[in-house]
Design an enzyme around this catalytic site. Structure first.
Site, PDB file in Angstrom:
ATOM      1  N   GLU A  75       0.808  -1.216   0.000  1.00 43.22           N
ATOM      2  CA  GLU A  75       0.000   0.000   0.000  1.00 43.22           C
ATOM      3  C   GLU A  75       0.847   1.275   0.000  1.00 43.22           C
ATOM      4  O   GLU A  75       0.357   2.348   0.354  1.00 43.22           O
ATOM      5  CB  GLU A  75      -0.942   0.018   1.220  1.00 43.22           C
ATOM      6  CG  GLU A  75      -1.796  -1.230   1.393  1.00 43.22           C
ATOM      7  CD  GLU A  75      -2.865  -1.403   0.318  1.00 43.22           C
ATOM      8  OE1 GLU A  75      -2.791  -0.715  -0.713  1.00 43.22           O
ATOM      9  OE2 GLU A  75      -3.761  -2.229   0.524  1.00 43.22           O
ATOM     10  N   TYR A 121     -14.996  14.475  19.411  1.00 43.74           N
ATOM     11  CA  TYR A 121     -13.582  14.143  19.222  1.00 43.74           C
ATOM     12  C   TYR A 121     -13.240  13.686  17.812  1.00 43.74           C
ATOM     13  O   TYR A 121     -12.149  13.969  17.310  1.00 43.74           O
ATOM     14  CB  TYR A 121     -13.154  13.138  20.288  1.00 43.74           C
ATOM     15  CG  TYR A 121     -13.307  13.735  21.654  1.00 43.74           C
ATOM     16  CD1 TYR A 121     -12.405  14.684  22.114  1.00 43.74           C
ATOM     17  CD2 TYR A 121     -14.417  13.441  22.441  1.00 43.74           C
ATOM     18  CE1 TYR A 121     -12.579  15.301  23.340  1.00 43.74           C
ATOM     19  CE2 TYR A 121     -14.596  14.052  23.671  1.00 43.74           C
ATOM     20  CZ  TYR A 121     -13.673  14.979  24.112  1.00 43.74           C
ATOM     21  OH  TYR A 121     -13.853  15.595  25.320  1.00 43.74           O
TER      22      TYR A 121
END
Length: 216
Positions: A75, A121
């Site tokens: 990746e 958050y």
């Protein structure tokens, strides 16, 4: 101990923490971080987050040439796309965390703003998360899709695959991707129950107070 040795140890410690808590399993997931000289340290191909060896991390120079260590994750185009388009990126983490993958399969999710606004958050640490379509693992098209965002997103969700987060350093990237998974878990737990999320005024107050990248 040199700064690079400390970074190697930190990468392996944080990766093991993610693995030990079931946020990625087997040989899934990959992690990278900028070195002081502009190079990269990257988890090797086929490696397990629970057993990374600091000495065997793939080491790249500032031109993204492999110069030491094991063969890197397939990746790499995904990681490099974030480093090339986001000047603030000091680390990139990719997991196969279950709840975020499950949420990516739901037919009604917003591709431009993948996570529902349930807690402050995720907004503070991630901004808007872009849901990308399914790609074969290792497909360079994933990197091209990230480049197509022109550096405007710090996090993406690969449909049926897993989240990817870039942040200023490896600890911040790990904290942010955990927040992504936690929010996806809340979304799946409350699905069908009409949870009371944050309203637009609350979201905009967070964006303003914490200087969140939001309107891109």
């Amino acid at each position: 101990m040199s700064a690079e040795s400390q970074l190697r140890d930190q990468i392996c410690l944080l990766a093991k923490s993610l693995f030990d808590r079931g946020l990625t399993g087997g040989s899934t997931g990959n992690i990278s971080a900028r070195t002081a000289d502009g190079g990269l340290l990257v988890s090797p191909s086929g490696s397990c987050f629970g057993r990374l060896d600091p000495a065997r991390l793939s080491r790249f120079d500032e031109r993204a040439n492999l110069i030491d260590g094991d063969k890197p994750t397939k990746e790499m185009p995904l990681h490099l796309a974030f480093y090339e388009t986001r000047s603030t990126a000091g680390a990139v983490v990719h997991l196969h965390s279950c709840h975020s993958v499950a949420l990516s399969m739901m037919p009604d999710v917003d591709a431009d703003n993948f996570l529902p606004a349930l807690t402050p958050y995720a907004i503070m640490k991630l901004g808007k998360v872009k849901l990308l379509p399914f790609f074969l693992p290792g497909d360079e098209a994933m990197g091209q899709a990230v480049k197509g965002l022109a550096g405007k997103r710090s996090a993406v969700m690969l449909a049926n695959h897993g989240p990817v987060v870039a942040s200023k350093d490896v600890e911040a990237a790990c904290n942010a991707i955990e927040e992504l998974e936690d929010t996806a878990r809340l979304a799946m737990m409350t699905r069908g129950h009409a949870p009371r999320g944050l309203n637009d005024d609350q979201i905009q107050a967070l964006v303003k107070k914490f200087n969140v990248e939001w309107d891109a």
